[in-house]
Each structure stands twice: as structure tokens, then as C-alpha cells.
Write a protein that holds these residues in place. Sequence first.
Motif, PDB file in Angstrom:
ATOM      1  N   LYS B  36      -9.306  53.987  -7.564  1.00  0.00           N
ATOM      2  CA  LYS B  36      -9.580  54.955  -8.377  1.00  0.00           C
ATOM      3  C   LYS B  36     -10.793  54.945  -9.333  1.00  0.00           C
ATOM      4  O   LYS B  36     -11.411  56.089  -9.988  1.00  0.00           O
ATOM      5  N   GLY B 280      -9.971  62.833 -11.804  1.00  0.00           N
ATOM      6  CA  GLY B 280      -9.639  64.224 -11.888  1.00  0.00           C
ATOM      7  C   GLY B 280      -7.948  64.150 -11.777  1.00  0.00           C
ATOM      8  O   GLY B 280      -7.490  62.792 -11.324  1.00  0.00           O
ATOM      9  N   ALA B 281      -7.292  65.140 -11.977  1.00  0.00           N
ATOM     10  CA  ALA B 281      -5.787  65.353 -11.882  1.00  0.00           C
ATOM     11  C   ALA B 281      -5.215  65.385 -10.433  1.00  0.00           C
ATOM     12  O   ALA B 281      -5.582  66.701 -10.111  1.00  0.00           O
ATOM     13  N   MET B 282      -4.578  64.748  -9.791  1.00  0.00           N
ATOM     14  CA  MET B 282      -4.064  64.976  -8.586  1.00  0.00           C
ATOM     15  C   MET B 282      -2.589  64.423  -8.708  1.00  0.00           C
ATOM     16  O   MET B 282      -2.494  63.454  -9.584  1.00  0.00           O
ATOM     17  N   PRO B 283      -1.753  65.027  -7.872  1.00  0.00           N
ATOM     18  CA  PRO B 283      -0.337  64.773  -7.860  1.00  0.00           C
ATOM     19  C   PRO B 283      -0.158  63.206  -7.618  1.00  0.00           C
ATOM     20  O   PRO B 283      -0.973  62.517  -7.029  1.00  0.00           O
ATOM     21  N   PRO B 284       0.919  62.626  -7.924  1.00  0.00           N
ATOM     22  CA  PRO B 284       1.285  61.308  -7.606  1.00  0.00           C
ATOM     23  C   PRO B 284       1.071  61.192  -5.858  1.00  0.00           C
ATOM     24  O   PRO B 284       1.276  62.105  -5.412  1.00  0.00           O
ATOM     25  N   ALA B 285       0.950  59.745  -5.688  1.00  0.00           N
ATOM     26  CA  ALA B 285       0.758  59.408  -4.232  1.00  0.00           C
ATOM     27  C   ALA B 285       2.015  59.997  -3.462  1.00  0.00           C
ATOM     28  O   ALA B 285       3.058  59.851  -3.932  1.00  0.00           O
ATOM     29  N   TYR B 286       1.928  60.439  -2.191  1.00  0.00           N
ATOM     30  CA  TYR B 286       3.265  60.644  -1.365  1.00  0.00           C
ATOM     31  C   TYR B 286       3.419  59.625  -0.275  1.00  0.00           C
ATOM     32  O   TYR B 286       2.373  59.329   0.485  1.00  0.00           O
ATOM     33  N   VAL B 298      -2.511  51.949  -4.508  1.00  0.00           N
ATOM     34  CA  VAL B 298      -2.381  53.500  -3.647  1.00  0.00           C
ATOM     35  C   VAL B 298      -2.602  54.467  -4.989  1.00  0.00           C
ATOM     36  O   VAL B 298      -1.978  54.472  -5.881  1.00  0.00           O
ATOM     37  N   GLY B 299      -3.743  55.141  -4.752  1.00  0.00           N
ATOM     38  CA  GLY B 299      -4.182  56.086  -5.992  1.00  0.00           C
ATOM     39  C   GLY B 299      -3.411  57.386  -5.823  1.00  0.00           C
ATOM     40  O   GLY B 299      -2.940  57.761  -4.732  1.00  0.00           O
ATOM     41  N   ASN B 300      -3.562  58.279  -6.846  1.00  0.00           N
ATOM     42  CA  ASN B 300      -3.040  59.486  -7.023  1.00  0.00           C
ATOM     43  C   ASN B 300      -3.672  60.262  -5.855  1.00  0.00           C
ATOM     44  O   ASN B 300      -4.714  60.196  -5.314  1.00  0.00           O
TER      45      ASN B 300
END
Lengths: 365, 382
Positions: B36, B280-286, B298-300
Motif C-alpha cells: 500500500k 485512498g479509501a477502499m473497502p477491506p480485502a475480499y 493483502v491490501g484494501n
Amino acid sequence: MEKLLGVITANYSTKYPSVLSETRPVASLPYLGRYRVVDFALSNMVNAGIRTVGMIMPYNYRSLIDHIGSGRDWDLNRKKGGLFILPGSAFGTSRTGSRFLLRDLEYNKVFLKRSDAEHVILSSASFVYNMDYDKLIEAHKASGADITVVTQPAKGKDADVTGLSVDGTRVHGIKHGVERGEVSFLDCFVIGREFLLQLLNWYEQTDYLDLFEAMAADYERVNVQTYDFEGYVAPIFNKDNYFKSNMDMLDPKISAELFPAGRTIKTKAHDNAPAKFETGSRVSNSRVSGSCRIKGTVSNSILGRNVVVETGAIVNNSIVMQSCVIKTGARVENAIVDRDNVVPAGTELKGTPEAPFIKEKASVE
Amino acid sequence: MSKRECIAMLLAGGQGSRLGVLTKEVAKPAVSFGGKYRIIDFALSNCANSGIDTVGVLTQYRPYLLHNYLGSGSAWNLDESEGGLFILPPYATQTGGAWYAGTADAVTQNLGFIKQNDPEYVLILSGDQLYNMDYQKMLDNHKRHNADLTIAVMPVPWEEASRFGILTTDEDEKILKFTEKPAEPDSNLASMGIYIFNADLLVKTLEEDAEDENSEHDFGKDIIPKLLAAGKRLYTYEYNGFWRDVGTIASYHETSMDLLGTKPDFDLFDTEAPIMSNAGAMPPAYVGPDATVDDCLVGNGSSIYGKAVHSIVSTGAVVGEGAVVQDSVLLPGSEVKAGAHVVRAILGENSVVEAEATLGSSDQSVDIAVIGNDAVVAKEAE
């Protein structure tokens, strides 16, 4: 660009004093690991180019102020405009009904008067959805309505969502609760700023009421139109829909509706490392936030920031909020574990899929 | 550290040419690293964590992404009303102006910035190194020795010492000799290219060096030898933590892999001195139902449906169903589509490995595979 003013009524709790919201307003409930519910209303406004947002605060504002700060993470730390912290009511905010108490608006008339915006968008912070407000404004202007409310057909019975009685797209009244197929009010509307001030004058004597209740006798002379929003919507009014709406984000098709490219849901930035999946971890169908460290097994779950799942620990069908530690051999199943909890080795937190077990926030020593 | 006692000059203009396609369009300090971050995050975070609130960032090569990323400096708490982050690119003058011709020349051209801030000390840093250092301790050391210049050093294996600029010291850390890449080293203390100068001496020395036609205007080659010859008080500050200058694709890959494992050499989870970034704001990793994720960062905003082993899956990267990613670095927004196979590779930002395609080789004698930003690897024809 259309000059818009935003107001968020963030001072509502739920009428069910669940341990999750005992210490927080709904606005600052954690959602999907890294967000707070208020992020959605705030981001919707900012993404529509609104740069002046008034936020009506709850009496227990600590967690909310901690989250929003100066508004910088939403580009609302501005010389002109920006984020305005507005006072709000302490009482009546956990009642059923829509979330626009007149006295909250009355208290903050100055904020409305000082603006030169043509329209005001008002939203509660009790729903999760990602909406393009530009389309709402277009519809509002095209129809010539006095007020345009954001709606969606109810997908099921919900006692907490405000219903609207309509004739076509014209609103004739509101009611508490909706049945499947009825019109749900998504706690968001657009109104001319001067007209809003006029309404506040009309209803000055009944300011203990909600705006839409106060209008009960006036729906024939005030043209209130519905605008149907078609995307994903989650009301956050009780632990069941809180749990379900988090779990919905394990379906990539649904989460893509809430997090589309180009309309980012902004939130408070933290300097978290990426999540670390150690050798031996087994993770499936889960959402994992930054700085998590996983050695154990995680399935069908949502982990907040900085959660540790030790070797041999099992987390299934659960929401684990930030900074929890699930110790070796512990088992968390069908549960919502609020922040800062340490689940000791060998212990079990277990609910049922229908009734998740809730572990309250650990106290700060 | 009191205000203006020490300011930092961060050299961030380098191309990093040996990083090949990774620096084709961006300066080396802006290259993504660690899931990140960008490389410059490390030096900037060190400044912020050390209480240095005035940082001049000297940029030159392909600065667009770097400038964009730095913004106001707020991501590193460097948006100070009196101080903060200043971007210092080469500039035109009445007599024409010039590119930065060397590390010392870059600072010389910005002596105005230093004079304006009027600090007691100037910290010279490189924007392309990965480490976590408290500069306050180095400054304390500088003051304790009543030094004119302090150079941060780290012990390197003796057999590698001839690859570095080596400093020979007495028992009290006083520098006796500086030798660039000595054939027969008599010390294993390598210069890290991190300097604290007394500001007055720095200004005077750089002004003199600017007039010297035989100088290459480089701190290592010119300035340090001159000060040593002039009998100035030069001291070392020994640093023993993690430090890397990822100069090549191979070392970039190796350093990335150093972040993995149970006890990694470099701890990104340090909460005392966190590495800050402008993310930037991204949702948690899926992580999908059939995914396998083993020893990965593992990044967002990333999604893993296939298998990721001993790899870095950065912000917004995607590992498709049935895809296998091993010993690799997926930079932000890169995508390995269904059934593709990626091993010992670096995927540039927003690059794509098409379905069923392969990239890289597990054969250790083969070079690390690397594709640039926005590159596409198609499936080979049958």
C-alpha cells in the motif's frame, strides 16, 4: 455547478438499546470493518460536489467527532464552506419515524439562512447506500416539486423504516413501519432552501414533531414527490439488519453496488499496514481490513482493522470489530464482537444465524 | 525537537534506471512498495515520527505522480502552518537555470530554502530507501560529539564492503577516512547516504563547491572528502535496523519478500513509528469462498478468488478464480485473471495477466519477471 447545501441529522440512535449502540449514535457504528455508517451520507454529499455540510450532533458525540475530525478525509476542511458541527436534540432521537425533528432544524436556522444555496439535501445517518445525488436534483427540478424524497419499494416488513402513502409519485402522508412492496422513505430529501425556512416558520409552534409529521395536514398544498433509488440500500436500525447488511458485502455483486468505481465512500484514514495472512491461515468468503494478522481460520466473516486471529482460533459467520484478539483455540460463531475485545484461549462466543451473540465493547482501562 | 532546529532535505529526483519498466513513467520514490506504500513514504514517515516538521522534497525525474502523491503533505502530518512539506523542483532563473546536476548541486540550488528556514542543522535524506529510523537519536549523537557532520552508517558483511562507500573511524565514532568502494576495506561501516550537517557549514561548503569546476557536486564524491581534508569534525551514527536501497528489480523483489514470513526482517506493523501513506479509501480485502491465501500481505480493495502464496497483493489487485500467484508482487490495481499462473514476478500498477496466461518462472536461475504499469500479458498461442 448547482449550489447545494447539505445537512446530516447524525443525532439518532435506535429505539432498541442494543449494546452496539448504547455508547454510540447509529452514525458512528462501525460498518464493514473500516467504515462508520455516517460515511455513506457524507460521501454521497461530497461526491455530488457539496462542500458545505452541517452535521447535527448527538449528545454522545465523542465517537462521531473522533471519526469526522475537521472533515479532511471528505475534503470538507475548507476556507469557505466545509463541515459545520451543529447542535442537536438529545431527546426524541430514538423514536420511530423519520429522522428530521423540526427543533433540530429550528436550532440551526442560522446555518440555513447564511447559505446562498438554492437547494438543501438533508439526510439521516441511519442508512447505508451509495447514491448519485445529481440525478435526484435533476428529478427534483424536472418535476417542479417542493420536496423530493428518496424512496425504494420495501423488500420486506420493517417496523423501523418510515413508510410513505403515495398516489403515483405524489406523497400524501407518512406512517411508521412498512410492509413488503410499500414505499420506504430512505431518510433523504431535497428541498429549496428558502422553502425549508418557510416551512420552519409555519411549524414553529409544533417543533417537537418531525418535519414530515408536521406536514400531515399540508400534503395537499405541499408538492412532495418520490424519487426511487434503485441501488443497494441497508437500513441500520437493529442488530438483525446491522448483521445482515454487513454480511451482504460478502457477495461481490452486492458490494459492487455499494462501492462503485468513481463514487468512493470516503472514511477516516488510518495508517494501517496491509493485512497479513500467515502460513497456516485458512480464510474463505470474508472481508479482512488493514493491519489484521491471521493465523487461524476465518470464514463468512468481516474483520475490522487490526484484528488478530491466532493459530487454531476459528471465526465463522461473525463480525469482529477493530483491535480484537481471538486467542488460540477460541471459537467465535454467529457473533458480533465489538471493538477491543480479547477472546481468551479455548473459549467460545456463539449465537445462532438468526440471533447473533453480541459481545459489547471492551472497556478502556 | 524544537521548531526549526533541524530541517530535512529529501532527495527524490532520481530515476532509479535499474528498476527498468517500474520507473519508466514514475520517479523511483513514487514506486509502489509493500502492498500500500510508495517508497518515499518511509523517509517521510521517519521525518514525521522523528518530529521533523519542515521537509524540502527535491524532485526532478518524472515528477507528476510524485507531486500528486505528496499533495500538501497532510498524509504524513506535514501540513504545518509554519513549516511542512515543500516540493522543490529545478527552476528557471534570469540566467537560464539548470537541472540538478548531482546530490550536492540539488541542495545548493535550494540554499535559499535552507537560509529562509534558518535551522541549526540540516538532515540530508534520500527518498528511495526503505528503513525505519529515529533521526532524533542521530541528531542527539551529532550534538553529543559536537560534530560538524554526522553520517549514518550500517555494518555490512565484510565480503560485501567493497561495494559501498566505507567509513573508517576511531573508537569514538570519529571518521578518519572515507573510501568509495575500497578494494581492501579496513572497515565494514557503509555510508547510508543520510547526513546531518551544521547548517552554517553546509551552506558555506556548498557555496564553495559550486565554484569548483573539478567537482561533480556529489556529497559522497566531493563534499565529504573536502570536509575531511579540511579537518572538520565528522562522526558516524551507527544504525542496526532494516535498511534497503532497492536499486534493482532483483533487490526490489527480494526486499518485498523480506516483508513476508512469520518474523519478517521489516515490521510494517510497528505502531510506535507507523509508516504513513497517502492511500485512498477502499473497502477491506475480499477473500472468495475457494481462495487460498498463504503467507501474503493483502491490501484494501483487493480480491482473491484463486491461490496466492508468499506474495504481496497490493491495494485493489485481483487474483481471479483458479489463478495461482506465487513469490510475486502484484502492484496496486493489477489483475491476474482466471486460471493464469504468475510466479516470481512483479506486476506493474493496473497491469493485467490475461486468463490462462503465464508469467515468470520458478527456476531460481531465471530473472524475476516484471511488467510495467498498464501492461497486458496475453495468453500464449497454443
